[in-house]
Motif scaffolding. Structure first.
Motif, PDB file in Angstrom:
ATOM      1  N   LYS A  50       0.734   3.277   8.211  1.00 29.11           N
ATOM      2  CA  LYS A  50      -0.397   3.571   8.913  1.00 29.11           C
ATOM      3  C   LYS A  50      -0.841   5.033   8.723  1.00 29.11           C
ATOM      4  O   LYS A  50      -1.994   5.435   8.870  1.00 29.11           O
ATOM      5  N   LEU A  51       0.057   5.855   7.785  1.00 31.56           N
ATOM      6  CA  LEU A  51      -0.299   6.929   7.547  1.00 31.56           C
ATOM      7  C   LEU A  51      -1.061   7.136   6.092  1.00 31.56           C
ATOM      8  O   LEU A  51      -0.709   6.318   5.463  1.00 31.56           O
ATOM      9  N   ASP A  52      -1.167   8.465   5.687  1.00 30.66           N
ATOM     10  CA  ASP A  52      -1.881   8.824   4.436  1.00 30.66           C
ATOM     11  C   ASP A  52      -0.728   8.303   3.356  1.00 30.66           C
ATOM     12  O   ASP A  52       0.393   8.528   3.487  1.00 30.66           O
ATOM     13  N   HIS A  53      -1.328   8.037   2.023  1.00 26.13           N
ATOM     14  CA  HIS A  53      -0.304   7.481   0.946  1.00 26.13           C
ATOM     15  C   HIS A  53       0.679   8.674   0.775  1.00 26.13           C
ATOM     16  O   HIS A  53       1.776   8.557   0.237  1.00 26.13           O
ATOM     17  N   LEU A  54       0.096   9.923   1.016  1.00 27.15           N
ATOM     18  CA  LEU A  54       1.169  11.193   0.573  1.00 27.15           C
ATOM     19  C   LEU A  54       2.575  11.194   1.275  1.00 27.15           C
ATOM     20  O   LEU A  54       3.359  11.545   0.388  1.00 27.15           O
ATOM     21  N   TYR A  55       2.496  10.567   2.349  1.00 24.24           N
ATOM     22  CA  TYR A  55       3.807  10.749   3.117  1.00 24.24           C
ATOM     23  C   TYR A  55       4.582   9.611   2.448  1.00 24.24           C
ATOM     24  O   TYR A  55       5.871   9.985   2.356  1.00 24.24           O
ATOM     25  N   ASN A  73       0.611  -1.165  -0.033  1.00 23.56           N
ATOM     26  CA  ASN A  73      -0.011   0.059   0.091  1.00 23.56           C
ATOM     27  C   ASN A  73       0.926   1.375  -0.073  1.00 23.56           C
ATOM     28  O   ASN A  73       0.386   2.345   0.416  1.00 23.56           O
TER      29      ASN A  73
END
Length: 294
Positions: free
Chosen positions: A96-101, A40
């Protein structure tokens, strides 16, 4: 013989060129699909690692006299090890963070790698010779087939289909898919999910390096060779369906051929035809041709 006013030999030459480009699209988009589908993570550094694979092949020959066949194995292993270090030290904190990171981190890695190689080798390309065993061409009657380009298509399709088979049809692939969807349950069966995830990322970037070594004799080895290709590869992944293994393979080859034929019939459109197809696919089927609608 002519087709729509175009000589048959010219058509077949463009078909071959399209298959060669499509092989690179398929190989790179497959690596992206493996990493996104199982981890992911949107790996924007994929193009830079493709470039590193090509440079390792060139450096192996130039500095250590290691031939093409040795580097075809060694370069993916080295880049895969580098990918493992990236995953263990940086990426695993972002799952576990947003895809943007993850996108921003891998974009930063891309800038770093390109900057290092540009500072050492400049932006001009480095030549890499075709291995002696694949030099020359074969006359098929209807066209002249350069042996090395035929090898690119064969090697790429073989690796892509083997990867699909392992992920979709074997117990190891089942563990990988289950480990991303429900890691706690898989760990209960005694499987080391973090290690499995790490190795998956390493394998995904090794595919990029393998494509880089394949590309070295036909595209001059340059720090910018990855950035020139990665946007098109992302378009291929979107068209095929994010995370779809077979979608990446089929779409990569198909779009390479379409791009090749576009150069024959309407050259002005060849640079943008992939993005036009992407826009149409997103309008009709946002999940991609092989993606699953949510």
């Amino acid at each position: 013989m002519e087709i729509f006013g175009v000589p048959m030999q010219a058509m077949m030459s463009q078909l071959l060129l399209g298959l060669v480009n499509g092989s690179f699209y398929a190989m790179l988009s497959l690596g992206l699909a493996v990493i996104f589908g199982l981890l992911n993570v949107i790996n924007f550094s994929h193009g830079a690692l493709y470039m590193v694979g090509a440079f390792l092949a060139w450096m192996g020959l130039t500095y250590f006299n290691l031939n093409y066949w040795v580097m075809l194995i060694l370069a993916p292993l080295l880049v895969g090890l580098f990918g493992i270090i990236i995953e263990r030290t940086m990426l695993r904190w972002l799952y576990k963070l947003d895809h943007l990171y993850g996108l921003l981190l891998t974009f930063g890695i891309t800038l770093l790698l390109e900057g290092v190689f540009r500072s050492i080798y400049g932006v001009s390309g480095q030549p890499y010779s075709v291995p002696d065993q694949l030099a020359g061409a074969t006359n098929l009657g209807f066209m002249i087939l350069p042996n090395y380009r035929g090898w690119i298509v064969f090697a790429s399709i073989t690796v892509c289909l083997a990867t699909w088979f392992v992920i979709e049809k074997t117990k190891l692939g089942a563990y990988l898919r289950a480990g991303t969807e429900n890691p706690k349950l898989v760990e209960a069966f005694g499987i080391n999910v973090p290690l499995m995830v790490t190795l998956t990322y390493g394998f995904g970037v090794a595919l990029a390096a393998f494509a880089g070594v394949l590309a070295a004799p036909v595209i001059q080895v340059s720090p910018l060779m990855g950035s020139n290709l990665i946007i098109t590869v992302f378009a291929v992944v979107v068209i095929g369906g994010m995370g779809s293994i077979m979608g990446s393979i089929v779409t990569g080859l198909m779009l390479g051929v379409i791009e090749g034929f576009t150069r024959v019939f309407y050259p002005e459109l060849s640079a943008t035809v992939v993005f036009i197809i992407m826009a149409i696919v997103l309008l009709v089927r946002p999940a991609g041709l092989f993606g699953k609608e949510k």
